[in-house]
Write a protein that holds these residues in place. Sequence first.
Motif, PDB file in Angstrom:
ATOM      1  N   SER A 301       0.815  -1.223   0.000  1.00 11.46           N
ATOM      2  CA  SER A 301       0.000   0.000   0.000  1.00 11.46           C
ATOM      3  C   SER A 301       0.845   1.267   0.000  1.00 11.46           C
ATOM      4  CB  SER A 301      -0.927   0.011   1.228  1.00 11.46           C
ATOM      5  OG  SER A 301      -0.184   0.185   2.432  1.00 11.46           O
ATOM      6  N   ARG A 302       2.169   1.127  -0.094  1.00  5.13           N
ATOM      7  CA  ARG A 302       3.048   2.307  -0.011  1.00  5.13           C
ATOM      8  C   ARG A 302       3.969   2.374  -1.227  1.00  5.13           C
ATOM      9  NH1 ARG A 302       6.027   2.242   5.579  1.00  5.13           N
ATOM     10  NH2 ARG A 302       6.579   4.328   4.852  1.00  5.13           N
ATOM     11  N   PRO A 303       3.439   2.718  -2.406  1.00  6.28           N
ATOM     12  CA  PRO A 303       4.285   2.812  -3.597  1.00  6.28           C
ATOM     13  C   PRO A 303       5.363   3.880  -3.441  1.00  6.28           C
ATOM     14  CG  PRO A 303       2.125   3.780  -3.995  1.00  6.28           C
ATOM     15  CD  PRO A 303       2.039   3.080  -2.682  1.00  6.28           C
ATOM     16  N   GLY A 304       6.512   3.616  -4.041  1.00  4.79           N
ATOM     17  CA  GLY A 304       7.614   4.569  -3.983  1.00  4.79           C
ATOM     18  C   GLY A 304       8.520   4.406  -2.789  1.00  4.79           C
ATOM     19  N   THR A 305       8.200   3.485  -1.872  1.00  2.41           N
ATOM     20  CA  THR A 305       9.050   3.250  -0.717  1.00  2.41           C
ATOM     21  C   THR A 305      10.015   2.098  -0.995  1.00  2.41           C
ATOM     22  OG1 THR A 305       7.428   1.760   0.272  1.00  2.41           O
ATOM     23  CG2 THR A 305       7.290   4.090   0.870  1.00  2.41           C
ATOM     24  N   VAL A 306      11.012   1.966  -0.136  1.00  2.67           N
ATOM     25  CA  VAL A 306      12.023   0.916  -0.270  1.00  2.67           C
ATOM     26  C   VAL A 306      12.056   0.098   1.009  1.00  2.67           C
ATOM     27  CG1 VAL A 306      14.439   0.390  -0.748  1.00  2.67           C
ATOM     28  CG2 VAL A 306      13.409   2.425  -1.740  1.00  2.67           C
ATOM     29  N   VAL A 307      12.033  -1.217   0.875  1.00  4.18           N
ATOM     30  CA  VAL A 307      12.166  -2.114   2.024  1.00  4.18           C
ATOM     31  C   VAL A 307      13.320  -3.069   1.744  1.00  4.18           C
ATOM     32  CG1 VAL A 307       9.739  -1.985   2.674  1.00  4.18           C
ATOM     33  CG2 VAL A 307      10.502  -3.768   1.099  1.00  4.18           C
TER      34      VAL A 307
END
Length: 396
Positions: A301-307
């Motif tokens: 649900s968090r596009p553009g993030t990095v994990v």
Amino acid sequence: MSYPHVIRLRCPWECRPLVRYTIAPDGAIVAQSDDLPAPARVNVPADWEATLGAGFRGRVRYTRRFNRPTNLDPHDRVWLVIEGADALARYLLDETLLGELDGYALPAESDITPLLKPSNVLTVEVELPAGIDDARQVIRPGRESLAGGLVGAVRLEIRKHVHIAGLSLHWETGGKTPRLHIAGRVDGEASAARLAIAVNACERELAYQDISAGESFAINIPINDWPAWPDPMDEPVLTPVEIRLTDGRATLWQTTIETAPPQPDDQPTRAAMLRTISNEKPLAWLDYVDQASPTFQQVLSRPGTVVGLRAILPDALYQALDQANVGIVQQVPRAWSDRVCPRLAHHPAILAWEITPGNSPAIKNVHSPAEAAAIEQPTATRTLFGRPVIRIADKK
């Protein structure tokens, strides 16, 4: 029939504990073969938590009966494919030992055609030691707290006398024109027929290369009009790439891989993702998750993030991350890198590799000396299958 033709061996399997391992107060490992849980019927793939409990450590025998496939052509071969077991396993057809598995992300396969009878028994003995097994160096990235078991899918594949093995697909985006790299080898019996590799995508043929059985291939395709991502925050446009092995008259083997070139580095979302990595900001590191996990759904649900991802996940979960425009720093044990990295490299979600020392320094089958060097001496400028190798790190 299209090749490979897949027959999935999901259920019913019998799960029978053989040995339970416990650790004595003095640290010794004790093997117990009596007073074990009763056998149970299970589905595969799955770990044994629901049957034996998450804390069970020992050796468990999985068995399944299956019949010889019918209507085989004279040149058809039947292959057994096991996508992985946690942590160690050996597999047999009736009384014949076929091979071993050394990790949940390392598939194994065997040509079982000459061994097939009208009715067959497949046995997979899975072992999860109590403590570290120094002799075989157990590696379980992201699954250390989970139960063991036959966690990879098991299937029969009916293939022609030749097929493509070791297939990898990745993008190189340096310069103005992205390049699509496809590599592998043609395994199987020598053939008098003329063979060729055909690559199709974007409603056209991208490459056609003659090849013979036993040869490796590497195809480098400049792409000028591949579908672009229309907006930095939009989902990527995943395009199917069809790879076929043909003799000019019929398709002998084929597969389709969905991929998209990574966003250009000057795209706002891509640039923000790369800054997260280059500045070494703290990442949320995930262990093994499934599709229904609340943690995984939150990441989607968090596009553009990095994990950061410590575990190697089923391919369907990487596809979901691709679609969600989530970036991943994929951690891979050094001993697994030559087999895992090429298999995952087509996913645009993977921004970089982080190679962990694991328990083995061996680098055996990477595709080139440069790729081996990228693992041995990672820097910001070295790449492995189109992704930067950012560092060798201890386990998080």
